[in-house]
Design a protein around this motif. Structure first.
Motif, mmCIF file in Angstrom:
data_model
loop_
_atom_site.group_PDB
_atom_site.id
_atom_site.type_symbol
_atom_site.label_atom_id
_atom_site.label_comp_id
_atom_site.label_asym_id
_atom_site.label_seq_id
_atom_site.Cartn_x
_atom_site.Cartn_y
_atom_site.Cartn_z
ATOM 1 N N ALA A 23 0.843 -1.229 0.118
ATOM 2 C CA ALA A 23 -0.154 -0.013 -0.012
ATOM 3 C C ALA A 23 0.874 1.244 0.032
ATOM 4 C CB ALA A 23 -0.880 0.170 1.229
ATOM 5 N N THR A 24 2.110 1.362 0.936
ATOM 6 C CA THR A 24 2.857 2.440 0.680
ATOM 7 C C THR A 24 3.542 2.446 -0.491
ATOM 8 O OG1 THR A 24 3.089 1.983 3.189
ATOM 9 C CG2 THR A 24 4.865 3.418 2.117
ATOM 10 N N GLY A 25 4.037 1.658 -1.046
ATOM 11 C CA GLY A 25 4.691 1.447 -2.431
ATOM 12 C C GLY A 25 3.635 2.142 -3.560
ATOM 13 N N LEU A 26 2.480 1.648 -3.361
ATOM 14 C CA LEU A 26 1.456 2.206 -4.473
ATOM 15 C C LEU A 26 1.199 3.573 -4.305
ATOM 16 C CD1 LEU A 26 -1.187 -0.736 -4.821
ATOM 17 C CD2 LEU A 26 0.323 0.173 -6.480
ATOM 18 N N GLY A 27 1.145 4.052 -3.149
ATOM 19 C CA GLY A 27 0.896 5.424 -2.804
ATOM 20 C C GLY A 27 2.048 6.238 -3.048
ATOM 21 N N ALA A 28 3.210 5.668 -3.021
ATOM 22 C CA ALA A 28 4.361 6.527 -3.601
ATOM 23 C C ALA A 28 4.405 6.344 -5.230
ATOM 24 C CB ALA A 28 5.691 5.780 -2.882
ATOM 25 N N VAL A 29 4.050 5.594 -5.804
ATOM 26 C CA VAL A 29 4.189 5.530 -7.200
ATOM 27 C C VAL A 29 2.969 6.571 -7.739
ATOM 28 C CG1 VAL A 29 3.539 4.054 -9.225
ATOM 29 C CG2 VAL A 29 5.058 3.196 -7.361
ATOM 30 N N PHE A 30 1.909 6.490 -6.886
ATOM 31 C CA PHE A 30 0.611 7.493 -7.314
ATOM 32 C C PHE A 30 1.122 9.184 -7.061
ATOM 33 C CE2 PHE A 30 -2.647 3.859 -6.892
ATOM 34 C CZ PHE A 30 -2.648 3.521 -8.377
ATOM 35 N N ALA A 31 1.823 9.278 -6.066
ATOM 36 C CA ALA A 31 2.456 10.352 -5.903
ATOM 37 C C ALA A 31 3.486 10.970 -6.899
ATOM 38 C CB ALA A 31 2.927 10.648 -4.437
ATOM 39 N N TRP A 32 4.277 10.012 -7.319
ATOM 40 C CA TRP A 32 5.269 10.525 -8.047
ATOM 41 C C TRP A 32 4.720 10.449 -9.809
ATOM 42 C CZ3 TRP A 32 6.740 7.453 -12.655
ATOM 43 C CH2 TRP A 32 7.946 7.912 -13.113
#
Length: 126
Positions: free
Chosen positions: A48-57
């Motif tokens: 979930a954290t990784g997906l959030g970081a990708v979406f933020a990027w």
């Protein structure tokens, strides 16, 4: 500023790692009706954290692209042209209002009036 960002990210990742170590129990994730996955809470949290970081990027890249497109030289020229055209219209309206306020202009060229000068030639009457 970069050191502050690094420090914040480092603290967040450290807290996340400590949290995941403590939460190794299995949990069920319901993706869509009928599809479910069982995984440790730690893995779910990291995903979930990784997906959030990708979406933020991706969002930051999208906004940067939009800024570049809006600040292109052609865009700036078009905006400037529109500003100048609106000023022209404003000035034309101002000139027309001033012309209406002026009194009617008098004819500056004087009309030459023809004067009948009597014939000064002496006529010989016989």
């Amino acid at each position: 500023m970069k050191q502050v960002n690094f420090l914040i990210i480092f603290i967040f990742c450290l807290a996340l790692a400590l949290f995941t170590i403590e939460n190794t129990k299995l949990a069920t994730i319901y993706i869509v009706p009928g599809v479910q996955v069982q995984a440790p809470i730690a893995v779910e949290l990291l995903l979930a954290t990784g997906l959030g970081a990708v979406f933020a990027w991706l969002f930051s890249m999208w906004t940067q692209l939009q800024r570049q497109l809006l600040s292109s030289p052609q865009r700036k020229q078009n905006v400037r042209i529109q500003e100048l055209e609106s000023k022209i219209e404003q000035y034309q309206a101002e000139v027309q209002s001033l012309q209406l306020a002026l009194p009617p202009s008098s004819d500056s060229s004087t009309k030459e009036t023809e004067t009948n000068v009597p014939n000064t030639r002496s006529s010989n009457v016989q």
